[in-house]
Design a protein around this motif. Structure first.
Motif, PDB file in Angstrom:
ATOM      1  N   ALA A 223       0.923  -1.238  -0.016  1.00 43.57           N
ATOM      2  CA  ALA A 223      -0.046   0.018   0.041  1.00 43.57           C
ATOM      3  C   ALA A 223       0.801   1.352  -0.010  1.00 43.57           C
ATOM      4  CB  ALA A 223      -1.166   0.046   1.264  1.00 43.57           C
TER       5      ALA A 223
ATOM      6  N   SER B 179       5.299  10.019   0.833  1.00 38.33           N
ATOM      7  CA  SER B 179       4.379   8.860   0.995  1.00 38.33           C
ATOM      8  C   SER B 179       5.218   7.800   1.576  1.00 38.33           C
ATOM      9  CB  SER B 179       3.667   8.760  -0.355  1.00 38.33           C
ATOM     10  OG  SER B 179       2.804   9.700  -0.972  1.00 38.33           O
TER      11      SER B 179
ATOM     12  N   PRO C 142      -0.183  -3.652   3.478  1.00 37.27           N
ATOM     13  CA  PRO C 142      -1.536  -3.021   3.692  1.00 37.27           C
ATOM     14  C   PRO C 142      -2.153  -3.362   4.979  1.00 37.27           C
ATOM     15  CG  PRO C 142      -1.268  -4.125   1.677  1.00 37.27           C
ATOM     16  CD  PRO C 142       0.199  -4.489   2.331  1.00 37.27           C
ATOM     17  N   LYS C 143      -3.040  -2.344   5.528  1.00 43.40           N
ATOM     18  CA  LYS C 143      -3.861  -2.666   6.467  1.00 43.40           C
ATOM     19  C   LYS C 143      -2.952  -2.914   7.900  1.00 43.40           C
ATOM     20  CE  LYS C 143      -7.574  -4.203   3.999  1.00 43.40           C
ATOM     21  NZ  LYS C 143      -8.355  -5.554   3.712  1.00 43.40           N
TER      22      LYS C 143
ATOM     23  N   LYS D 281      -1.503   2.783  10.959  1.00 41.73           N
ATOM     24  CA  LYS D 281      -2.485   3.703  10.928  1.00 41.73           C
ATOM     25  C   LYS D 281      -2.248   5.046  10.358  1.00 41.73           C
ATOM     26  CE  LYS D 281      -4.915   2.548  15.398  1.00 41.73           C
ATOM     27  NZ  LYS D 281      -5.452   3.135  16.690  1.00 41.73           N
TER      28      LYS D 281
ATOM     29  N   GLU E 112       0.674   4.896   1.348  1.00 47.46           N
ATOM     30  CA  GLU E 112      -0.333   5.635   2.296  1.00 47.46           C
ATOM     31  C   GLU E 112       0.543   7.074   2.210  1.00 47.46           C
ATOM     32  OE1 GLU E 112      -2.793   4.790   3.492  1.00 47.46           O
ATOM     33  OE2 GLU E 112      -2.716   2.546   3.700  1.00 47.46           O
ATOM     34  N   PRO E 113      -0.462   8.103   2.679  1.00 48.51           N
ATOM     35  CA  PRO E 113      -1.852   8.006   3.267  1.00 48.51           C
ATOM     36  C   PRO E 113      -2.948   7.881   1.990  1.00 48.51           C
ATOM     37  CG  PRO E 113      -1.172  10.192   3.232  1.00 48.51           C
ATOM     38  CD  PRO E 113      -0.082   9.563   2.835  1.00 48.51           C
ATOM     39  N   SER E 114      -2.413   7.613   0.855  1.00 55.44           N
ATOM     40  CA  SER E 114      -3.552   7.745  -0.380  1.00 55.44           C
ATOM     41  C   SER E 114      -4.245   6.485  -0.516  1.00 55.44           C
ATOM     42  CB  SER E 114      -2.671   7.840  -1.751  1.00 55.44           C
ATOM     43  OG  SER E 114      -1.823   9.012  -1.519  1.00 55.44           O
ATOM     44  N   HIS E 115      -3.837   5.338   0.421  1.00 55.46           N
ATOM     45  CA  HIS E 115      -4.728   4.237   0.137  1.00 55.46           C
ATOM     46  C   HIS E 115      -4.310   3.460  -0.929  1.00 55.46           C
ATOM     47  CE1 HIS E 115      -6.073   5.515   4.112  1.00 55.46           C
ATOM     48  NE2 HIS E 115      -6.644   6.050   3.777  1.00 55.46           N
TER      49      HIS E 115
END
Length: 631
Positions: free
Chosen positions: A215, A260, A265-266, A269, A217-220
């Protein structure tokens, strides 16, 4: 050769020779932009690598020294294991040297070396004077114990000695963790024709592999690793501490911002509110005040935000306090991360500190319960604290009491530990028990060690009893928890349980002398049929100490070769033959007496009666007066 990976960086005032020093150490030029070469100063981060005398290959990062490019310096410094504080011997400590020192202190860079460069421009007296001045000015900084190296990047003087000093110092530095989830702040983003989007950064944790889905992040955004390079070489995987170039599939270069972070992923936070412990620099001219607007730097990220003080009206220079920062854009952060705050305008470094957590909402000021929670978080990374409490299997309720938090507050941290493969989940009835993976593995290793040692000492016993194992391990859990954990370990194939005994998966290899003794017993019993001798009378014949003969008999029973009946030991084959012959007679006659059976089996009453009672218990026969009939 050391398999761990490290990053060595530079810091210091503009034009003090940082880039030239890296060129002298590595043979590589880190100025890659035309403007940098024309102006003679570093504008962007530069990267190189070098081989140290020990065989370690380390990455090197060259940061800009000009005050206008401190953002780039911050982006590079966040991943350093060792920093070379470069000071020109002809000028000494300058304003930008001081700001870099402040930043390095706030970021908690673990080790440093002071490099007095350009010594070819000064005489011996001037060098000694300058070295003394530098030592004095560094007394109250993170570099107060740092070694000072005399170097001329221009002539090569002292370069070999500096390499050795770096090598020696790296032996004291703990490398980044290649275990755990992938996390890499991005410091460069560009596109290569025919390949697409490429990002670079220093891998802070985990191992990155070809084909891995990650992933951004923070763009997902989700992207796949198409190819990897480390030190300009294609690799199939990269470990924490290495400089990595990643060719990403599934994202366009316009979608990825510098600052970034590439992560599993996941796992981490993302948020706009962070709980902090802030330290205001002693050199700061003013206190930090409520609602002050600042530039927040974390890794390669810079975001504007406002300070929300929780326990003070202000934080004076040289003091610290708990606070939150309310950011204008979301960032990815983890407990324990170091950050730097710079004044909004004009920009200069004013404070920094440690992230305690990503928060969901703004907290109330001057509330003791809030401050208690912040103090607990400040004791360390909440995940590390939680992991330490899981040194044995514990329920959520147990952990909540031990950590003085609500059960609900533990769920996210438990999930994070689970996703990063740092805990194991066991069961006690319907209750989940959480066990730190490292502690569980160490416990299992100890358990298997105890079981194996017991098997080697007592090879005939077929393992160690559950209760003796519990005592040997010093277990203080409830009896139920001990039994359930033990049986689940068997179900997970860590070891084997047979009745009341625990064995290793491999089992025990009987020593030759034990095999010889067993064969001696087998040979004697082969000929005695249903008139077995007393164990004590054959022990000496077989070379078995009398104290151990029962153990040999128990082993043969456990293997199914013998059967124990009221203190006598019979061969299983002989018992089976006796059973078949008895059934044959009963089917023919309907009933038999002891005397008839004694003659049938060609044995004495001494053995006949116990054998018949054995078959009664097995419900093969039943006694009616002095006779036996089929059950």
């Amino acid at each position: 050769m050391d398999e761990r990976h490290y990053l060595v960086g530079t810091a210091g005032h503009v034009d003090h020779g940082k880039t030239q020093l890296i060129r002298a150490l590595s043979g590589m030029d880190t100025d890659r932009l035309k403007e940098e070469k024309q102006r003679g100063i570093s504008i962007e981060l530069g990267f190189a690598h070098m081989l140290l005398p020990s065989g370690r290959q380390v990455g090197m990062i060259d940061v800009p020294g000009h005050e206008r490019f401190v953002r780039q310096m911050l982006a590079g410094a966040s991943g350093m294991d060792i920093v070379l504080l470069v000071i020109a011997a002809d000028e000494g400590i300058m304003p930008q040297t001081q700001e870099h020192l402040d930043i390095l202190t706030l970021l908690g860079i673990p080790r440093g070396i002071v490099v007095l460069n350009k010594t070819d421009l000064v005489d011996e007296d001037w060098f000694e004077l300058m070295a003394e001045e530098v030592r004095e000015k560094l007394k109250k900084t993170a570099f107060n114990q740092a070694q000072i190296c005399r170097v001329s990047a221009q002539t090569g003087e002292g370069i070999d000695e500096l390499r050795k000093t770096i090598d020696d110092l790296l032996s004291e530095v703990e490398s980044k963790k290649s275990t755990g989830p992938v996390r890499m702040p991005i410091d460069r983003v560009f596109s290569i024709q025919g390949f697409g989007t490429v990002v670079t950064g220093t891998l802070h944790s985990g191992t990155m592999e070809l084909g891995q889905e990650l992933a951004i992040e923070p763009s997902h955004l989700i992207a796949k690793v198409r190819s990897l390079q480390v030190y300009n070489n294609k690799v199939s995987s990269a470990g924490a501490g290495q400089r990595v170039a990643v060719n990403l599939a599934g994202v366009d270069v316009s979608e990825v911002d510098r600052g970034s972070v590439i992560v599993k992923p996941k796992t981490f936070k993302v948020g706009k509110i962070l709980d902090l412990k802030i330290t205001n620099l002693p050199s700061a001219e003013k206190p930090l005040v409520q609602r002050q607007r600042v530039r927040f730097h974390l890794g390669t990220t810079e975001v504007l935000g406002r300070i929300h003080l929780l326990e003070q009206e202000t934080i004076p220079p040289g003091e610290e306090g708990f606070a939150q920062i309310l950011l204008e854009e979301p960032v990815l952060a983890a407990p324990g991360d170091r950050f730097v705050l710079r004044f909004y305008s004009p920009t200069h470094t004013i404070a920094g500190g440690k992230i305690l957590s990503v928060a969901e909402f703004k907290l109330k000021r001057f509330k003791e319960s809030v401050l208690d929670q912040m103090r607990v978080k400040d004791q360390g990374d909440p995940l590390d604290l939680l992991e330490r409490e899981m040194n044995e299997p514990r329920s959520v309720a147990d952990l909540a009491v031990r950590l003085h938090v609500n059960s609900a507050d533990l769920e996210d941290n438990l999930n994070s530990l689970k996703e990063s493969e740092r805990l194991e989940i066991w069961m006690e009835d319907e209750v989940c028990l959480y066990w730190g993976k490292a502690s569980a593995e160490a416990w299992r290793s100890k358990l298997i060690g105890v079981v194996r040692a017991h098997e080697e000492e007592y090879p005939l016993r077929g393992g160690i009893s559950r209760e003796e194992l519990k005592t040997r391990l010093g277990i203080t859990w409830t009896h139920r928890r001990w039994q359930m954990i033990l049986e689940q370990g068997d179900a997970r194939n860590f070891y084997r349980i047979s009745g009341s005994k625990v064995r290793t998966n491999e089992g025990v290899q009987l020593p030759p002398e034990v095999i010889k003794r067993l064969d001696g017993l087998r040979a004697i019993w082969q000929n005695v049929k249903l008139m077995p001798p007393e164990l004590g009378t054959v022990a000496e014949t077989c070379g078995i100490p009398k104290a151990e003969i029962q153990e040999y008999a128990a082993y043969l029973c456990e293997q199914g070769e013998w059967v124990s009946i009221t203190g006598f030991f019979f061969r299983s084959d002989d018992i089976q033959q006796a059973k078949l012959s008895l059934l044959e007679v009963l089917k023919l006659k309907g009933e038999v007496g002891v005397a008839e059976v004694r003659e049938l089996w060609e044995t004495s009453r001494k053995y006949t009666v116990p054998l018949l009672e054995h078959f009664d218990q097995k419900r093969l026969t039943q006694r009616k007066g002095d006779k036996r009939t089929l059950y």
